[in-house]
Scaffold this motif. Structure first.
Motif, PDB file in Angstrom:
ATOM      1  N   MET A  23       0.820  -1.205   0.000  1.00 15.27           N
ATOM      2  CA  MET A  23       0.000   0.000   0.000  1.00 15.27           C
ATOM      3  C   MET A  23       0.861   1.265   0.000  1.00 15.27           C
ATOM      4  N   GLY A  24       2.166   1.080  -0.199  1.00 13.78           N
ATOM      5  CA  GLY A  24       3.089   2.205  -0.173  1.00 13.78           C
ATOM      6  C   GLY A  24       2.806   3.248  -1.245  1.00 13.78           C
ATOM      7  N   TRP A  25       2.412   2.795  -2.438  1.00 10.54           N
ATOM      8  CA  TRP A  25       2.150   3.759  -3.512  1.00 10.54           C
ATOM      9  C   TRP A  25       0.923   4.602  -3.183  1.00 10.54           C
ATOM     10  N   LEU A  26      -0.128   3.955  -2.667  1.00  8.31           N
ATOM     11  CA  LEU A  26      -1.329   4.696  -2.272  1.00  8.31           C
ATOM     12  C   LEU A  26      -0.991   5.664  -1.138  1.00  8.31           C
ATOM     13  N   LYS A  27      -0.165   5.220  -0.204  1.00  5.44           N
ATOM     14  CA  LYS A  27       0.263   6.110   0.877  1.00  5.44           C
ATOM     15  C   LYS A  27       0.973   7.331   0.314  1.00  5.44           C
ATOM     16  N   HIS A  28       1.845   7.121  -0.664  1.00  8.50           N
ATOM     17  CA  HIS A  28       2.566   8.232  -1.282  1.00  8.50           C
ATOM     18  C   HIS A  28       1.598   9.216  -1.934  1.00  8.50           C
ATOM     19  N   ARG A  29       0.609   8.699  -2.657  1.00  9.71           N
ATOM     20  CA  ARG A  29      -0.347   9.579  -3.330  1.00  9.71           C
ATOM     21  C   ARG A  29      -1.188  10.368  -2.331  1.00  9.71           C
ATOM     22  N   LEU A  30      -1.616   9.730  -1.259  1.00  8.67           N
ATOM     23  CA  LEU A  30      -2.411  10.425  -0.244  1.00  8.67           C
ATOM     24  C   LEU A  30      -1.564  11.444   0.514  1.00  8.67           C
ATOM     25  N   THR A  31      -0.303  11.113   0.743  1.00  9.11           N
ATOM     26  CA  THR A  31       0.606  12.067   1.384  1.00  9.11           C
ATOM     27  C   THR A  31       0.771  13.295   0.501  1.00  9.11           C
ATOM     28  N   SER A  32       0.900  13.065  -0.797  1.00  8.09           N
ATOM     29  CA  SER A  32       1.032  14.181  -1.747  1.00  8.09           C
ATOM     30  C   SER A  32      -0.221  15.047  -1.761  1.00  8.09           C
ATOM     31  N   ALA A  33      -1.361  14.453  -1.429  1.00  8.93           N
ATOM     32  CA  ALA A  33      -2.622  15.195  -1.386  1.00  8.93           C
ATOM     33  C   ALA A  33      -2.817  15.924  -0.061  1.00  8.93           C
ATOM     34  N   GLY A  34      -1.850  15.826   0.840  1.00 11.52           N
ATOM     35  CA  GLY A  34      -1.905  16.578   2.090  1.00 11.52           C
ATOM     36  C   GLY A  34      -2.300  15.795   3.323  1.00 11.52           C
TER      37      GLY A  34
ATOM     38  N   MET B  20      -5.536  -6.231  -7.190  1.00  6.80           N
ATOM     39  CA  MET B  20      -4.324  -5.592  -6.675  1.00  6.80           C
ATOM     40  C   MET B  20      -4.014  -4.304  -7.421  1.00  6.80           C
ATOM     41  N   GLY B  21      -4.439  -4.236  -8.679  1.00  7.48           N
ATOM     42  CA  GLY B  21      -4.152  -3.054  -9.481  1.00  7.48           C
ATOM     43  C   GLY B  21      -4.730  -1.779  -8.918  1.00  7.48           C
ATOM     44  N   MET B  22      -5.847  -1.877  -8.175  1.00  3.39           N
ATOM     45  CA  MET B  22      -6.440  -0.658  -7.630  1.00  3.39           C
ATOM     46  C   MET B  22      -5.519   0.041  -6.637  1.00  3.39           C
ATOM     47  N   LEU B  23      -4.570  -0.698  -6.059  1.00  3.42           N
ATOM     48  CA  LEU B  23      -3.627  -0.082  -5.119  1.00  3.42           C
ATOM     49  C   LEU B  23      -2.573   0.752  -5.832  1.00  3.42           C
ATOM     50  N   PHE B  24      -2.472   0.606  -7.156  1.00  2.00           N
ATOM     51  CA  PHE B  24      -1.452   1.311  -7.934  1.00  2.00           C
ATOM     52  C   PHE B  24      -2.078   2.200  -9.004  1.00  2.00           C
ATOM     53  N   SER B  25      -3.358   2.490  -8.859  1.00  2.00           N
ATOM     54  CA  SER B  25      -4.088   3.289  -9.828  1.00  2.00           C
ATOM     55  C   SER B  25      -4.140   4.748  -9.399  1.00  2.00           C
ATOM     56  N   THR B  26      -3.691   5.641 -10.290  1.00  2.00           N
ATOM     57  CA  THR B  26      -3.762   7.074 -10.008  1.00  2.00           C
ATOM     58  C   THR B  26      -5.215   7.519  -9.851  1.00  2.00           C
ATOM     59  N   ALA B  27      -6.111   6.971 -10.685  1.00  2.00           N
ATOM     60  CA  ALA B  27      -7.518   7.359 -10.619  1.00  2.00           C
ATOM     61  C   ALA B  27      -8.159   6.915  -9.304  1.00  2.00           C
ATOM     62  N   VAL B  28      -7.826   5.704  -8.847  1.00  2.00           N
ATOM     63  CA  VAL B  28      -8.356   5.218  -7.566  1.00  2.00           C
ATOM     64  C   VAL B  28      -7.845   6.092  -6.425  1.00  2.00           C
ATOM     65  N   ALA B  29      -6.553   6.398  -6.428  1.00  3.81           N
ATOM     66  CA  ALA B  29      -5.980   7.245  -5.369  1.00  3.81           C
ATOM     67  C   ALA B  29      -6.657   8.611  -5.332  1.00  3.81           C
ATOM     68  N   ALA B  30      -6.935   9.187  -6.509  1.00  6.72           N
ATOM     69  CA  ALA B  30      -7.612  10.480  -6.570  1.00  6.72           C
ATOM     70  C   ALA B  30      -9.024  10.383  -5.997  1.00  6.72           C
ATOM     71  N   ASP B  31      -9.705   9.284  -6.281  1.00  7.45           N
ATOM     72  CA  ASP B  31     -11.050   9.092  -5.740  1.00  7.45           C
ATOM     73  C   ASP B  31     -11.024   8.941  -4.221  1.00  7.45           C
ATOM     74  N   VAL B  32     -10.036   8.197  -3.720  1.00  9.55           N
ATOM     75  CA  VAL B  32      -9.915   8.038  -2.266  1.00  9.55           C
ATOM     76  C   VAL B  32      -9.696   9.399  -1.609  1.00  9.55           C
TER      77      VAL B  32
END
Length: 216
Positions: A26-37, A193-205
């Protein structure tokens, strides 16, 4: 603790992994959420050796020890079943929103197929009780919950073992993720598993945690 988000600027997020995982994936999703603040942590739990109820107890202890004022929860797969057990057993959690990613809240046809065999039961361990085999407790609907499910069922353990019917992410069927009381639902053309590495999913979260609904 309140059960409704009292701060629009709540930025604490806790991630829960799925079965056979450690949270590293889940590290990639964590990175994207961290980037979102957001300030993001991961909760690691023994997915095979303890039941979802026991892991919910561990999670409740983890949250209590940290004394969060507000906390969003994001869970993948089995992690979502742990969360449903958490809110069923310990509803008085810090205010925040919840997002489930590919969680078979009604139980998993793939897990039930595995449970028919001794080798399969070893693969799912104790995750079936109030979880992958039996299904999780119903959502209590007392806070905003978003459901994300995948529809790219071309690859996944369900394709190897069989038992998948209709739309799926290759492991979890779409109908297994449905929660009528959810505030919002979003489908993505991605695998389990792909949803954990999806830019679109991370943006939705990130959008759901911010506004209580997925970006339009």
């Amino acid at each position: 603790m309140s059960n409704a988000c009292s701060k629009d600027d709540c930025n604490r997020v806790l991630l829960l992994h799925g079965i056979w995982m450690t949270g590293i994936e889940m590290g990639w999703l964590k990175h994207r959420l961290t980037s979102a603040g957001y300030q993001v942590e991961r909760f690691r739990y023994p997915s095979l050796s303890r039941t979802p109820v026991e892991n919910a107890q561990l999670l409740n202890r983890f949250i209590r020890q940290r004394g969060y004022d507000c906390l969003h929860l994001v869970a993948h797969s089995l992690g979502g079943l742990v969360l449903l057990n958490l809110f069923d057993l310990f509803p008085d959690q810090p205010p925040g929103r919840v997002v489930l990613l590919g969680s078979p809240v009604h139980g998993s046809a793939v897990a039930r197929r595995l449970a028919r065999h001794s080798w399969g039961r070893r693969l799912i361990g104790r995750a079936g009780e109030r979880g992958l085999v039996e299904g999780a407790p119903p959502w209590n609907g007392e806070r905003q919950l978003g459901v994300i499910a995948g529809t790219s069922g071309r690859l996944g353990i369900g394709r190897l073992l069989g038992g998948i019917e209709g739309e799926s992410d290759g492991t979890v069927m779409l109908k297994e993720t449905a929660i009528p009381a959810a505030a919002d639902r979003r489908l993505h053309d991605t695998g389990h598993m792909g949803m954990l590495f999806s830019t679109a999913v991370a943006a939705d979260v990130a959008g759901f945690l911010r506004n209580g609904h997925f970006p339009r």
